[in-house]
Every structure is written in C-alpha cells, then in structure tokens.
Scaffold this motif. Structure first.
Motif, mmCIF file in Angstrom:
data_model
loop_
_atom_site.group_PDB
_atom_site.id
_atom_site.type_symbol
_atom_site.label_atom_id
_atom_site.label_comp_id
_atom_site.label_asym_id
_atom_site.label_seq_id
_atom_site.Cartn_x
_atom_site.Cartn_y
_atom_site.Cartn_z
ATOM 1 N N ASP A 74 -29.959 17.154 -21.021
ATOM 2 C CA ASP A 74 -29.934 17.028 -19.566
ATOM 3 C C ASP A 74 -31.063 17.853 -18.957
ATOM 4 O O ASP A 74 -31.160 19.059 -19.172
ATOM 5 N N LEU A 75 -31.931 17.207 -18.163
ATOM 6 C CA LEU A 75 -33.127 17.860 -17.638
ATOM 7 C C LEU A 75 -32.784 19.033 -16.724
ATOM 8 O O LEU A 75 -33.392 20.104 -16.809
ATOM 9 N N SER A 76 -31.798 18.837 -15.857
ATOM 10 C CA SER A 76 -31.418 19.895 -14.928
ATOM 11 C C SER A 76 -30.888 21.128 -15.664
ATOM 12 O O SER A 76 -31.267 22.272 -15.360
ATOM 13 N N LEU A 77 -30.031 20.901 -16.657
ATOM 14 C CA LEU A 77 -29.498 22.004 -17.440
ATOM 15 C C LEU A 77 -30.600 22.728 -18.202
ATOM 16 O O LEU A 77 -30.624 23.960 -18.279
ATOM 17 N N ARG A 78 -31.527 21.949 -18.741
ATOM 18 C CA ARG A 78 -32.609 22.541 -19.526
ATOM 19 C C ARG A 78 -33.534 23.386 -18.640
ATOM 20 O O ARG A 78 -33.998 24.453 -19.054
ATOM 21 N N GLN A 79 -33.804 22.915 -17.432
ATOM 22 C CA GLN A 79 -34.657 23.678 -16.525
ATOM 23 C C GLN A 79 -34.005 25.013 -16.171
ATOM 24 O O GLN A 79 -34.672 26.069 -16.145
#
Length: 219
Positions: A189-194
C-alpha cells in the motif's frame, strides 16, 4: 494441545502479566505531585496502554504467526520503555524541565491519549483487523508523537542520567525502526509505505542524535 490453543494461552498469560504490572506501576508516589511528575506518570501510563494495544493486535493476528510474533515484540519493547521511564521517578526535580516544555509535553500526551483511545475503540469494533488495518492503526498512533517535543523532553533527561536516557533513546528509535521496516517488508500500500519511510527516517534521526550526545560526553 493444538498450536493455536498454546498461542492463545501464551498471549493471555502475557496480557495478564501486563495488567498486573500496569496496576502496580501506576500507583502514585507519596506526597503532592508536581506537573513534571504527573507528566512522567502519564508517559508511563501511555506506554503501558500501548503495550496492551499491541498485545490485542497479537491476539487478533495469532493465526498469522509472523504478525503475532511481531506485535508481541512491540508490546515487550513498550514494556521496556515503561521501565526506563519509571527509572526517573524520584530522580527528577521540577526545575529539571522548563515549564514551556512540560506544557508542550502535556499537549502531546493528550494527543497520544486521544489517538490511543481511537485505536483501542477500532480494535473493539473490528476484532479481526488483518495486517493492513493493524499497520494503519499503529502508524496513526505513532503519528500523534511530535518529534520536536519528544527530542526536547529527552534532552532534559540526559543530565539526570545519561546512561538511562541513551538507553531510552535507543529503545524508542528501535521501536520506530522495527515498525517501519516491518510495514515496508509486508505492505504494498503506497500510503502506508510513505508513512513507514517517514517513520524510518525519524528513527535514524533519533538514533543519531543519541550517538552524537554520547560522543560529545566522551570527548
């Protein structure tokens, strides 16, 4: 006994231990409490509540052994942080920390308490959240911490006990780093990774700040 039953029993046992420890560690000390002592007690309380929340995640994810072990590890580390904070009881004077820092610390603690209350309620409403939700909840909880206030408070503890403060910084940095790396390893998940990348960067800053202080002390 089936493996799942053994796991449940272990989590139950650990949770009972934390509840017992929580009750004992929160007993107020003798005499009138000043604002700094109250802030320290709140910090210990928030860490132990966070440990219980992580135990709840371990219980919820016990069918996924890697996740269960990860959250158990986070809970144990929170317990270690609580113990380190408790070390400063009866060692701090009200004048050791400027009033404005105590004010900012109290404001941050209120934010953390509200975030923790939200996390606890989420887990009650969704008792089987799955890894993705557990990551989001944990990131939201850690996000209530303010890096600048956190650093200011730790800096005030250093003259009282450089060894205990350095250990506290190292434990805190390791906790942030472990959460960040686990999410980066297991989530796409991009948001979690950021958010995890930002958290990892903060853990490095915290660890390096501790190392710089140690080096300055030795020179």
């Amino acid at each position: 006994m089936p493996k799942s039953s053994k796991t449940t029993s272990f989590v139950d046992l650990l949770q009972s231990f934390y509840k017992c420890w929580l009750e004992n560690t929160h007993l107020p000390g003798p005499g009138v409490r000043n604002r700094l002592e109250e802030a320290l007690d709140r910090a210990i309380s928030l860490r132990t509540r966070t440990a219980e929340f992580y135990l709840g995640l371990a219980r919820a994810l016990q069918k996924e052994s890697d996740e269960m072990e990860f959250w158990l590890g986070r809970a144990l580390n929170e317990g270690n942080l609580s113990n380190l904070l408790a070390f400063f009881r009866n060692k701090l004077k009200e004048t050791d920390v400027p009033p404005d820092i105590v004010d900012r610390l109290a404001t941050m603690q209120n934010q953390v308490s509200n975030s923790l209350r939200t996390a606890e309620e989420r887990l009650r409403r969704t008792p089987l959240p799955g890894p993705a939700l557990s990551y989001q909840w944990a990131l939201d909880l850690v996000g209530a911490l303010e890096e600048e206030v956190f650093a200011e408070a730790l800096a005030c503890l250093f003259p009282v006990s450089s060894i205990a403060t350095t250990a506290l910084k190292a434990r805190a940095a390791a906790q942030l780093k472990s959460l960040a790396l686990h999410i980066l390893e297991h989530s796409v998940d991009l948001s979690l990774r950021q958010k995890a990348i930002s958290l990892k960067e903060w853990s490095f800053r915290l660890a390096n700040a501790g190392a710089a202080k140690d080096n300055a002390l030795q020179e």
